[in-house]
Design a protein around this motif. Structure first.
Motif, PDB file in Angstrom:
ATOM      1  N   ALA A 129      41.209  32.556  41.873  1.00 11.66           N
ATOM      2  CA  ALA A 129      39.763  32.630  42.070  1.00 11.66           C
ATOM      3  C   ALA A 129      39.361  33.075  43.471  1.00 11.66           C
ATOM      4  O   ALA A 129      38.311  33.693  43.646  1.00 11.66           O
ATOM      5  CB  ALA A 129      39.124  31.275  41.758  1.00 11.66           C
ATOM      6  N   ASP A 130      40.167  32.753  44.478  1.00  9.35           N
ATOM      7  CA  ASP A 130      39.733  33.057  45.842  1.00  9.35           C
ATOM      8  C   ASP A 130      40.361  34.330  46.403  1.00  9.35           C
ATOM      9  O   ASP A 130      40.440  34.517  47.607  1.00  9.35           O
ATOM     10  CB  ASP A 130      40.033  31.884  46.785  1.00  9.35           C
ATOM     11  N   LEU A 157      35.776  38.254  42.058  1.00  6.68           N
ATOM     12  CA  LEU A 157      35.204  37.979  40.734  1.00  6.68           C
ATOM     13  C   LEU A 157      35.683  39.000  39.709  1.00  6.68           C
ATOM     14  O   LEU A 157      36.124  38.640  38.603  1.00  6.68           O
ATOM     15  CB  LEU A 157      33.672  38.000  40.813  1.00  6.68           C
ATOM     16  N   VAL A 158      35.607  40.275  40.068  1.00  7.47           N
ATOM     17  CA  VAL A 158      36.014  41.334  39.139  1.00  7.47           C
ATOM     18  C   VAL A 158      37.496  41.221  38.805  1.00  7.47           C
ATOM     19  O   VAL A 158      37.887  41.340  37.632  1.00  7.47           O
ATOM     20  CB  VAL A 158      35.694  42.721  39.740  1.00  7.47           C
ATOM     21  N   ALA A 159      38.328  40.989  39.818  1.00  7.64           N
ATOM     22  CA  ALA A 159      39.767  40.895  39.575  1.00  7.64           C
ATOM     23  C   ALA A 159      40.079  39.786  38.575  1.00  7.64           C
ATOM     24  O   ALA A 159      40.891  39.976  37.656  1.00  7.64           O
ATOM     25  CB  ALA A 159      40.506  40.651  40.894  1.00  7.64           C
ATOM     26  N   PHE A 160      39.414  38.630  38.728  1.00  9.38           N
ATOM     27  CA  PHE A 160      39.701  37.503  37.823  1.00  9.38           C
ATOM     28  C   PHE A 160      39.102  37.737  36.439  1.00  9.38           C
ATOM     29  O   PHE A 160      39.779  37.521  35.425  1.00  9.38           O
ATOM     30  CB  PHE A 160      39.184  36.193  38.409  1.00  9.38           C
ATOM     31  N   VAL A 161      37.844  38.168  36.383  1.00  7.83           N
ATOM     32  CA  VAL A 161      37.183  38.345  35.084  1.00  7.83           C
ATOM     33  C   VAL A 161      37.883  39.436  34.271  1.00  7.83           C
ATOM     34  O   VAL A 161      38.133  39.270  33.069  1.00  7.83           O
ATOM     35  CB  VAL A 161      35.694  38.682  35.277  1.00  7.83           C
ATOM     36  N   VAL A 162      38.187  40.553  34.929  1.00  6.54           N
ATOM     37  CA  VAL A 162      38.874  41.641  34.220  1.00  6.54           C
ATOM     38  C   VAL A 162      40.276  41.192  33.805  1.00  6.54           C
ATOM     39  O   VAL A 162      40.735  41.494  32.698  1.00  6.54           O
ATOM     40  CB  VAL A 162      38.932  42.907  35.098  1.00  6.54           C
ATOM     41  N   GLY A 163      40.961  40.457  34.701  1.00 10.02           N
ATOM     42  CA  GLY A 163      42.283  39.952  34.354  1.00 10.02           C
ATOM     43  C   GLY A 163      42.233  39.039  33.144  1.00 10.02           C
ATOM     44  O   GLY A 163      43.092  39.114  32.249  1.00 10.02           O
ATOM     45  N   ALA A 191      37.148  30.282  36.675  1.00 10.13           N
ATOM     46  CA  ALA A 191      38.597  30.136  36.839  1.00 10.13           C
ATOM     47  C   ALA A 191      39.086  28.746  36.447  1.00 10.13           C
ATOM     48  O   ALA A 191      40.174  28.605  35.875  1.00 10.13           O
ATOM     49  CB  ALA A 191      38.990  30.439  38.283  1.00 10.13           C
ATOM     50  N   HIS A 192      38.316  27.693  36.780  1.00  6.33           N
ATOM     51  CA  HIS A 192      38.740  26.313  36.492  1.00  6.33           C
ATOM     52  C   HIS A 192      40.131  26.019  37.071  1.00  6.33           C
ATOM     53  O   HIS A 192      40.928  25.304  36.451  1.00  6.33           O
ATOM     54  CB  HIS A 192      38.746  26.042  34.982  1.00  6.33           C
ATOM     55  N   GLY A 193      40.424  26.573  38.217  1.00 10.92           N
ATOM     56  CA  GLY A 193      41.705  26.316  38.863  1.00 10.92           C
ATOM     57  C   GLY A 193      42.880  27.046  38.257  1.00 10.92           C
ATOM     58  O   GLY A 193      44.027  26.839  38.677  1.00 10.92           O
TER      59      GLY A 193
END
Length: 349
Positions: A260-261, A96-102, A160-162
């Motif tokens: 996302a994963d 979650l952090v990796a995607f949100v921060v990215g 993420a929505h993919g």
């Protein structure tokens, strides 16, 4: 007439017995850590004989880079496990952090400080929720953290929505953290080592740090001794969440491209690293140094399998086998230590 009570020179005091018990446990822990180090040496030598490129400069660098994030999570997990709890949400927090921060920094001028603030803040929030539910509302840790795992994964997929975060859109200052070095040593292992040393020193040198072990060894005795159990357990989950948040930022810095994963299933790798590293799943025993060695061993096994061109499926099988072996060894050692202490008590009683 007064009577002076004297202690027989041959009869040890309770403090003496406690000191001997502590020395015995320390000896067992050192033996576990040395055995892991020996296994690492044998694994590296064997793989190098089969493929000399395994110990190339880039190969060694990759091993330490890959192990650093897992070891960082293992440090936080150690605090939780020594209190007789578990945190299965760390892998999902990293993702979650990796995607949100990215997503937060992509195509912007946000630098490393902003990324760290957002990532650590998200991790801390997750740790606070876990800590409140487990320490103050007394919901079983397995239920809370497993539920948190699925909640966070759902949020991550919804955000993420993919889509994915591309390294080309991530600011260079963040990517430099994951790929830069100081005097030839990559930043990521240095960060993990510094945090490991700080947490290890705290647990060993401060009375509040030793209280984590007291809770895991005997919660009822710790409560009667005045140990603030709820506060310590809450702190353990908070630290685990903060380190998972930091690990998420380091993941983004290391790989750049994020989906996302990411880190899906890493919670089991983290628990395996901790237990293989000598931290008893029943609490009260273990060190962050052993947990970090366990993380390095598991990562090295994965790298060795790749070099030897063996199906990656076997990494999970070997990790599971190591986990079962470590738990069995913990049980045998615990029984032997208990028997040794009983014999000493009878001999000096």
């Amino acid at each position: 007439m007064s009577t002076t009570l004297t202690k027989s020179p041959g009869a040890p005091s309770a403090a003496d017995n406690g000191g001997r018990s502590g020395r015995l446990v320390d000896l067992v822990l050192r033996a576990r850590e040395l055995s892991i180090a020996a296994a690492l040496v044998v694994l590296v030598l064997g793989t190098t004989i089969a493929n000399p490129r395994f110990l190339s400069e880039q190969g060694v660098k990759d091993i330490f880079l890959n192990a650093s994030i897992l070891a960082l999570l293992a440090v936080g997990q150690t605090l939780v496990v020594v209190t007789r709890n578990i945190d299965l949400s760390v892998g999902s927090v990293v993702g979650l952090v990796a995607f949100v921060v990215g997503d937060f920094v992509s195509g912007t001028d946000h630098g490393l400080p902003s990324a760290l603030a957002v990532g650590i803040g998200i991790g801390a929030l997750c740790g606070v929720v876990n800590g409140l539910l487990i320490s103050f509302l007394r919901v079983p840790a397995l239920v809370v953290t497993l539920g948190m795992l699925y909640v966070i994964q759902g949020i991550d997929y919804y955000i993420a929505h993919g889509e994915q975060i591309n390294a080309a859109n991530v600011p260079q200052s963040i990517l430099d953290l994951g790929n830069g070095s100081l005097l030839g040593v990559p930043y990521l292992p240095l960060i993990t080592i510094l945090i490991m040393l700080a947490v290890g020193y705290y647990l060993r040198s401060y009375s509040s740090g030793r209280e984590f072990y007291a809770i895991g060894s005997n919660p009822e005795a710790a409560r009667l001794a005045g140990v603030p159990i709820r506060r310590r357990v809450f702190t353990a989950y908070l630290v685990s969440g903060v380190l998972a948040g930091l690990a998420g930022v380091l993941w983004l810095a290391r790989f750049g491209t994020v989906v996302a994963d990411n880190a899906n299933g890493w919670e089991l790798q983290v628990v395996s690293a901790v237990v293989v590293g000598g931290v008893a799943i029943t609490g009260g025993v273990g060190t962050v140094y052993g947990a970090a060695l366990g993380a390095l061993l598991i990562t090295t096994i994965g790298s060795a399998l790749v070099v030897l061109k063996i199906n990656s499926f076997w990494q999970d099988a070997i990790t599971g086998l190591l986990l079962l072996l470590a738990i069995s060894v913990d049980r045998v050692l615990a029984l032997r230590v208990t028997q040794a202490l009983k014999k000493r008590s009878r001999r000096h009683g």
